[in-house]
Enzyme design. Structure first.
Site: not given
Length: 787
Positions: A25-26, A30, A45, A138
């Site tokens: 991701g940004g 991972v 991660k 979230d």
């Protein structure tokens, strides 16, 4: 912009053996890794080093580890280690290989009973987190993963906060969350507690049942307004039994929702008990979602009604010779069977049983009568969503905090927001949206009470000349990107980015994104000079990733695995058709089939195009590799698959095939010089259970071990068509991965050997030729997808 290599080969963290990248991701990447001290596989991660200088991202990364470290629950991901090595912050946590709810939703709606079990497990996790004083903030399908045993696990507490700090405001006017899953109070920027997470869980449940989120719009704020003002959506008729749960989950007022996760568990347990024909447990004071026989009868009538409508639509589609939308009939049949069981078990007397049977019969007759009188059913078209007056940011990205509250209020009153289309792209990123209820009424006129009042009859004192403030200096920002059509946004100001935009000194949040690429997000500082920023996006298909592309007609394409660029020595000087050995450079990543194309894959194409099904030699169809297909048939299948998915599929070139089959080795076989037992299906030397003294048959794909790149059956089982024309040797072969093509070419290359070949003829370098119009019971194929 500073670019940091994210390849597993270049990453070293003491105490861990990095195996492969599994997600990116940004903010972080991972990896699948082995923790040397414990000998266990973990998900490692690693925070992107370019974000270390930003305290916001570092704090969020550390907060996730600290919070999860305090939460010990079987349905919450476990943290095993946290540390920093050189410029790398990392967290070692449970490795969850079962994918996510978002992955499951790419294959369509989830079976209702399975969706209930997932919801129940996550509700218990949320209850535990809430008891410890934390709100997740979230919750969405991407953050619900599965263990190998299928149990659901809640992950990604990077934006979680303690209840004492639940204003959801990270900066003035900014809220954190994902718009499609935000609770109304979350969208307003008000204080939230565990009930906001339960609202988000309700949205996920709705999406699991229908494969679509309940509220949709083009802009993030428009979605938030829908959560605030739109009525609770209705489930399809066949899922009406679960509407009571959805109503409790998605109540606008938190006091009318489930108050804690255990209330959700109670409600689901009672519903499951009723469906299983058992006596439901006593309801708690907070739970009024018990299911009675009358409710089941009403739900049965609605189920029958929905089923009849579906059948009518299917009949109409077949009559018009159109493809049918695949439903999930097993869930409907299971529901009806359990309704019958409940009615049989719950009837205290024959009289009541007869009464209920009469009600059911009457409901069926009435439904059939209505169906006979109204053969044409149509749904009202959804009204077009009104456009908001304020220009808003994309609903999948953070939204600037400078939107005018008055404009948001006006759009809330005037927008027609009933838009319930199909589910958007599965991986919706976490966004920051402006607070919908942040407006403060300003007085129309303000009097300065510090000035003396005018005295009657005396001349007024001249008003002081107001000081003219000097405008602050501005400097230009120019962002150069690759690919050049990527989208550039400045997330913390209202004006849109334009090349050379003039900005005052300060810190700016820059986001560069493009579909199919990993998003880059970074804060920059503008001081006393112009700033030029260079950004190069990485493709989202990282090496080692497995994926399946959805088909327009339903279902998924073959499983593919991404192979990274590299170089290798192709050929073998010890064989007549494979010399001379020569260097090949693979310049671009590509995806190649993890398995040979199966009968399941090919039969779907044959039925869709009206072709004859190939003969399976009585070995079985299903997951066995397709055989008796020509090179031309393989080409036609690749063209059909490209049309169905929107991506370019084709046969591999010889170089691509051999590079993937060798999987980084320089030996004849990918397993080296050891025994071939358990690794391949061949005639002699493999000890294959599918070969006897007198017979030989194919094995189902994936029956043997995969090579280091994740490819199965590259040695033996069936030979595989590739693109190239067959030449007697490699004398005129290129040094790149392009196929050899000649005019009037009739003979095509077959690689990998078959189940009828001896061990020496299934090596990575073995090749032979066959007419492109010929078919053989020993030859199949696998495909490449261009990235």
């Amino acid at each position: 912009m500073e670019v940091v290599s994210s390849g597993a080969a270049s990453l070293e963290i003491p105490g861990y053996q990095i195996l492969k990248k599994i997600n990116q991701g940004g903010m972080s990447t991972v990896y699948l890794a082995t923790q040397r001290s414990m000998g266990r596989q973990v998900a490692l991660k690693v925070m992107s080093p370019v974000l270390n200088a930003d305290p916001i991202f570092s704090e969020r990364f550390q907060r996730e580890a600290n919070i999860v470290g305090q939460l010990s629950h079987p349905n919450i991901v476990a943290i095993h280690d946290i540390g920093r090595y050189r410029s790398l912050n990392y967290i070692a946590m449970d490795y969850l290989p079962g994918g996510s709810v978002a992955d499951a939703l790419t294959r369509g709606a989830i079976e209702p009973l399975e969706a209930l079990h997932i919801t129940r497990q996550i509700a218990m996790a949320l209850d535990h987190a809430s008891n410890k004083g934390y709100v997740h903030r979230d919750l969405k399908p991407e953050n619900i993963l599965f263990r190998e045993d299928g149990s659901a696990v809640l992950t990604d507490f990077g934006v979680a906060r303690a209840v004492a700090r639940t204003t959801r405001m990270t900066n003035t006017g900014m809220v954190v969350g994902t718009p499609h899953y935000m609770s109304p109070e979350q969208a307003r920027g008000a204080a939230v507690d565990g009930r906001a997470d339960l609202y988000s869980l309700g949205v996920v449940l709705y999406e699991m049942l229908t494969s679509a989120v309940p509220y949709q719009a083009e802009e993030a704020v428009a979605i938030a307004i829908k959560h605030l003002t739109d009525p609770i959506p209705r489930l399809p008729a066949r899922h009406s039994l679960y509407q009571g749960l959805i109503d409790r989950f998605l109540a606008k007022d938190p006091d009318q929702r489930f108050q804690r996760g255990l209330d959700v568990v109670d409600a689901i347990d009672q519903l499951l008990a009723a469906l299983d024909g058992k006596s439901p447990a006593n309801t708690t004071k907070m739970n009024n979602t018990s299911v009675r026989v009358s409710s089941l009868l009403r739900a049965l009538v609605m189920t029958l009604y929905g089923t009849l409508c579906d059948r009518l639509g299917a009949t109409w589609a077949r009559w018009r010779d159109k493809p049918l939308h695949q439903q999930h009939p097993r869930a409907e049949q299971q529901t009806i069977m359990r309704f019958q069981q409940v009615l049989q078990d719950s009837a205290p007397s024959k009289r009541r049983s007869r009464r209920y049977a009469g009600i059911i019969a009457a409901a069926v007759i009435i439904t059939l009568v209505i169906w006979g009188k109204n053969p044409q059913w149509s749904s009202a078209p959804s009204p077009d969503p009104a456009s908001a007056e304020t220009e808003l940011a994309d609903s999948r990205s953070p939204v600037s905090a400078g939107a005018e509250p008055a404009a948001l209020a006006n759009s809330a009153e005037s927008a027609n927001l009933d838009n319930r289309g199909p589910r958007e792209e599965a991986a919706t990123p976490t966004v920051a949206a402006p607070s919908v209820a942040a407006a403060a009424d300003a007085p129309a006129h303000i009097t300065d009470s510090t000035q003396p009042a005018k005295t009657e009859g005396l001349p007024a004192e001249p008003a002081p000349t107001p000081a003219v403030e000097e405008a602050p200096p501005t400097y230009s920002l120019l962002v150069s990107v690759k690919p050049n059509d990527a989208r550039i946004r400045i997330m913390n100001i209202v004006p849109r980015y334009s090349p050379g935009i003039a900005l005052e000194p300060g810190r700016y949040d820059i986001e560069v994104s493009k579909p199919g690429y990993s998003t880059v997000r970074r804060w920059i500082e503008i001081g006393s000079a112009n700033v030029n920023l260079a950004v190069e996006l990485e493709r989202r298909y990282f090496p080692g990733r497995n994926f399946q592309s959805p088909l327009k007609s339903g279902g998924s394409g073959p499983e593919m695995v991404v192979v990274s660029p590299g170089s290798f020595t192709m050929g073998n000087n010890q064989r007549p058709f494979t010399s001379p050995e020569h260097k090949i450079a693979i310049g671009r990543p590509y995806a190649i089939g993890a398995h040979e194309i199966t009968f399941n894959d090919y039969d779907r194409f044959a039925k869709a195009t009206g072709r004859a099904l190939p003969n399976d030699q009585n070995w079985g169809r299903g997951k066995r590799p397709v055989v008796n297909v020509s090179w031309q048939d393989a080409q036609r299948y690749a063209a059909w698959l490209s049309q169905e998915t929107g991506y370019k599929y084709r046969l591999a070139s010889e170089a691509e095939w051999e590079y993937a089959a060798r999987a980084g080795t320089n030996t004849p076989f990918w397993w080296g010089d050891g025994s071939a037992k358990g690794k391949a299906n061949c005639r002699r030397g493999c000890a294959s259970e599918f070969n006897t003294l007198f017979t030989a048959a194919t094995a189902p794909v994936g029956n043997y071990k995969a090579n280091a790149f994740g490819l199965y059956d590259t040695a033996g089982n069936v030979g595989e068509w590739v693109q190239d024309c067959f030449l007697g040797d490699f004398t005129n072969h290129r040094g790149d991965a392009r196929p050899v093509q000649l005019k009037n070419c009739d003979l095509r290359v077959v690689r990998g050997g078959s189940m009828r070949e001896p061990l020496r003829n299934i090596s990575s370098d073995y090749r032979t030729g066959l007419s492109e119009k010929a078919s053989s019971k020993e030859v199949g194929f696998r495909l490449v997808m261009e990235l």
